[in-house]
Design a protein around this motif. Structure first.
Motif, PDB file in Angstrom:
ATOM      1  N   UNK A 280       6.688  30.696 -28.189  1.00 17.21           N
ATOM      2  CA  UNK A 280       7.785  30.335 -28.688  1.00 17.21           C
ATOM      3  C   UNK A 280       9.112  31.692 -28.534  1.00 17.21           C
ATOM      4  N   UNK A 281       8.823  32.672 -28.706  1.00 14.83           N
ATOM      5  CA  UNK A 281       9.029  34.276 -28.167  1.00 14.83           C
ATOM      6  C   UNK A 281      10.134  34.080 -26.613  1.00 14.83           C
ATOM      7  N   UNK A 282       8.996  33.222 -25.833  1.00 19.01           N
ATOM      8  CA  UNK A 282       9.586  33.269 -24.578  1.00 19.01           C
ATOM      9  C   UNK A 282      10.937  32.094 -24.906  1.00 19.01           C
ATOM     10  N   UNK A 283      10.673  31.429 -25.096  1.00 14.78           N
ATOM     11  CA  UNK A 283      11.952  30.133 -25.492  1.00 14.78           C
ATOM     12  C   UNK A 283      13.165  30.639 -26.352  1.00 14.78           C
ATOM     13  N   UNK A 284      12.875  31.507 -26.878  1.00 10.75           N
ATOM     14  CA  UNK A 284      13.967  31.644 -27.389  1.00 10.75           C
ATOM     15  C   UNK A 284      14.577  33.095 -26.764  1.00 10.75           C
ATOM     16  N   UNK A 285      13.925  34.120 -25.450  1.00 18.59           N
ATOM     17  CA  UNK A 285      14.021  34.926 -24.816  1.00 18.59           C
ATOM     18  C   UNK A 285      14.936  34.464 -24.292  1.00 18.59           C
ATOM     19  N   UNK A 286      14.585  33.276 -23.263  1.00 22.10           N
ATOM     20  CA  UNK A 286      14.908  32.619 -21.818  1.00 22.10           C
ATOM     21  C   UNK A 286      16.670  32.022 -23.161  1.00 22.10           C
ATOM     22  N   UNK A 287      16.672  31.961 -24.412  1.00 26.58           N
ATOM     23  CA  UNK A 287      18.140  31.588 -24.448  1.00 26.58           C
ATOM     24  C   UNK A 287      18.562  31.828 -24.283  1.00 26.58           C
ATOM     25  N   UNK A 288      18.320  33.403 -24.987  1.00 24.48           N
ATOM     26  CA  UNK A 288      19.307  34.626 -25.424  1.00 24.48           C
ATOM     27  C   UNK A 288      19.051  35.263 -26.247  1.00 24.48           C
ATOM     28  N   UNK A 289      18.123  35.095 -27.260  1.00 24.08           N
ATOM     29  CA  UNK A 289      18.188  35.073 -28.319  1.00 24.08           C
ATOM     30  C   UNK A 289      17.770  36.423 -28.814  1.00 24.08           C
ATOM     31  N   UNK A 290      17.330  37.385 -27.395  1.00 25.15           N
ATOM     32  CA  UNK A 290      16.884  38.735 -27.574  1.00 25.15           C
ATOM     33  C   UNK A 290      18.047  39.640 -26.246  1.00 25.15           C
ATOM     34  N   UNK A 291      18.070  40.448 -27.089  1.00 21.76           N
ATOM     35  CA  UNK A 291      18.775  41.453 -25.751  1.00 21.76           C
ATOM     36  C   UNK A 291      17.651  41.244 -24.284  1.00 21.76           C
ATOM     37  N   UNK A 292      18.010  41.354 -23.105  1.00 23.29           N
ATOM     38  CA  UNK A 292      17.136  41.661 -22.401  1.00 23.29           C
ATOM     39  C   UNK A 292      16.310  42.545 -22.212  1.00 23.29           C
ATOM     40  N   UNK A 293      17.018  43.848 -22.357  1.00 20.89           N
ATOM     41  CA  UNK A 293      15.812  45.114 -22.596  1.00 20.89           C
ATOM     42  C   UNK A 293      14.755  44.744 -23.994  1.00 20.89           C
ATOM     43  N   UNK A 294      14.470  43.598 -24.505  1.00 19.66           N
ATOM     44  CA  UNK A 294      14.300  43.911 -25.540  1.00 19.66           C
ATOM     45  C   UNK A 294      13.025  44.619 -25.081  1.00 19.66           C
ATOM     46  N   UNK A 295      12.055  44.736 -24.803  1.00 23.91           N
ATOM     47  CA  UNK A 295      10.241  45.693 -25.145  1.00 23.91           C
ATOM     48  C   UNK A 295      11.055  46.921 -24.997  1.00 23.91           C
TER      49      UNK A 295
END
Length: 520
Positions: A280-295
């Motif tokens: 689910x986190x991956x899905x939300x990352x790909x949807x742009x809900x996390x910044x690209x440098x989140x990690x």
């Protein structure tokens, strides 16, 4: 089992989590009654002070106390410290030196100090901050059983035996429990302004995935979800949402399911719940809900975003207690709504989510325990550290109700739960009066984990725990921020966990549980 999107938090949410949890990651705030009755049937208040020791017969000492906190004006901290020492000196002929440390550096500082054997007296410790079990394992804390009995009878009596038992490692107590809520559901936290703007129906939200339509509608100029690598782990911070309980450190391999009467230990990272969560986190990352440098992002960077007004759409993983919305309003002047998505469960780590330990290097452990007795029994002393000085940092509006000074208030830690018995604190709103009665009722009626009272001794497998924790630290940010594809990275992570000794950790936890079940 449900999937929990316990993801990244904004700085505002981090502050709220600190205020509420303890854990908390933990728990608490500023909505306490000075004379609430606790589970053991006592008020937790000794009007005459600690053990009624005649201060004049004691040699003068200075005690040092390290604890995490948001930065305060140090002139105000000194003012509060001086006022506290008037009481402490008169009652136990001691002075306390307050040493608040910023949350972002507290764990590192305490690890360095305890590793070097530095001399000091008191420190905040918990499973989620300045790790309690690691401190016990490396001999950084003194056992407190005899000290509690002799020098802190009020503190000892205020906390139920079942909760004290949760703090035991090798049958000994190493942390003085700050008595506060121990039974909380976990769930969702949303700013009221966003509820209005995006017409969020919290009644319809039963799991975190139900917020996806609002994430898709988000049109602010900053990220609706915000990960920070130095946060408490967004998967392991709330096992009850997954209907599980952790054993020992929240992040260590080996959990149980709450509905398993056999209490079989398993690898939570190999579970369907963890796999679904990182997917689910991956899905939300790909949807742009996390910044690209989140990690790579830190809580310091996120704090800067919050200061600039960049607040996330919602926060996930919030422990929810009676009065939490009033507390958020009083402490941060923000209207929040909270939606519980799990049952209130009393767990071992929830019971010990906030404690004060006495350092193994303390030269005055007896006096340190006398001080803890005062902190948990003297209402005036306790409210000094919680709220500051009357007429300077707050004003009384009723007998047990205060109002914080809003302008030029250099002292407002809003962490009552960190300092002692929270049921002795003032209310910060007239609307909050009675909340602690509700809290205690929740403590009494909530379901308990089948492992309540069991504490894991990590000594037999210290090496394996360190190795598996290191593996988790290596992979968690990529997986939990959605940055990495879990279909590719998760098998690699699990393989390295096994090679680092995961099966041995699980077997030892199971062995100790079986031994505990024979004698409980």
């Amino acid at each position: 089992m449900r999937l929990k999107s316990n993801i990244a938090f904004t700085s505002l949410f981090l502050v709220l989590m600190i205020l509420i949890s303890a854990c908390g990651n933990n728990a608490g705030g500023n909505t306490a009654s000075p004379a609430a009755t606790n589970q053991s049937g006592t008020t937790g208040v000794n009007e005459t002070g600690s053990n009624e020791t005649e201060a004049g017969k004691l040699d003068p000492v200075e005690l040092t106390w390290y604890f995490p906190n948001t930065p305060q004006n140090m002139k105000d901290v000194a003012m509060v410290q001086d006022a506290m020492n008037v009481i402490v000196q008169s009652k136990i002929n001691a002075k306390i030196k307050l040493i608040p440390v910023d949350w972002g550096t507290y764990d590192q500082k305490m690890n360095v100090m305890t590793g070097a054997g530095d001399t000091f007296d008191l420190m905040f410790t918990a499973p989620w901050s300045n790790n309690y079990f690691q401190n016990v394992s490396k001999g950084a804390l003194l056992p407190l059983d005899d000290l509690l009995t002799e020098y802190a009878p009020t503190l000892k009596a205020a906390v139920p035996d079942s909760v004290w038992n949760a703090a035991r490692v090798n049958q000994k107590i190493y942390g003085a429990i700050n008595w506060q809520i121990i039974a909380m559901p976990y769930g969702l936290q949303v700013n009221q302004s966003y509820i209005d703007k995006y017409k969020i129906d919290l009644n319809a939200v039963q799991k975190y995935e139900d917020m996806e339509p609002y994430l898709a509608a988000w049109n602010e100029s900053y990220d609706p979800l915000n990960y920070a690598k130095d946060d408490a782990d967004p998967f392991t911070r709330q096992p009850p949402y997954f209907e599980m309980d952790s054993i020992g450190e929240d992040t260590s391999v080996g959990w149980i399911r709450l509905d398993d009467s056999e209490t079989q230990v398993f690898n939570q990272y190999a579970s369907d719940e963890f796999k679904g969560f990182v997917q689910l986190m991956r899905k939300w990352y790909q949807a742009g809900y996390f910044p690209k440098d989140a990690a790579l992002r830190t809580s310091v960077e996120r704090a800067a975003d919050a200061k600039a007004g960049k607040i996330s759409l919602f926060g996930i993983g919030s422990p929810i207690k009676p009065g939490v919305e009033l507390e958020a309003k009083a402490s941060l002047n923000v209207d929040q709504k909270f939606k519980p998505l799990s049952k209130a469960i009393i767990t071992t780590n929830r019971s010990i989510a906030t404690m004060t330990g006495i350092s193994a290097t303390s030269k005055n452990p007896e006096r340190a325990m006398m001080f803890l007795e005062l902190m948990n029994s003297d209402k005036e002393l306790y409210n000094l550290i919680c709220n500051g000085i009357e007429g300077v940092h707050y004003n009384k509006t009723a007998d047990n109700v205060i109002e914080k000074v809003k302008d030029n208030n250099g002292y407002n830690p809003v962490t009552d739960w960190l300092f002692g018995n929270q049921f002795n604190a003032y209310y910060t709103s007239p609307d909050a009066v009675g909340i602690w009665e509700e809290t205690l009722e929740l403590n009494l009626t909530a379901d308990a984990s089948p492992l309540l009272g069991f504490t894991f001794n990590p000594d037999p497998i210290k090496s394996e725990i360190a190795q598996t924790n290191a593996v988790y630290a290596q992979y968690k940010d990529a997986l939990l921020s959605g940055t990495a594809d879990p279909d590719k990275l998760l098998p690699e992570f699990l393989d390295k966990l096994n090679k680092a000794g995961a099966e041995k950790v699980i077997a030892e936890k199971q062995r100790q549980i079986e031994e505990w079940k024979k004698i409980r």
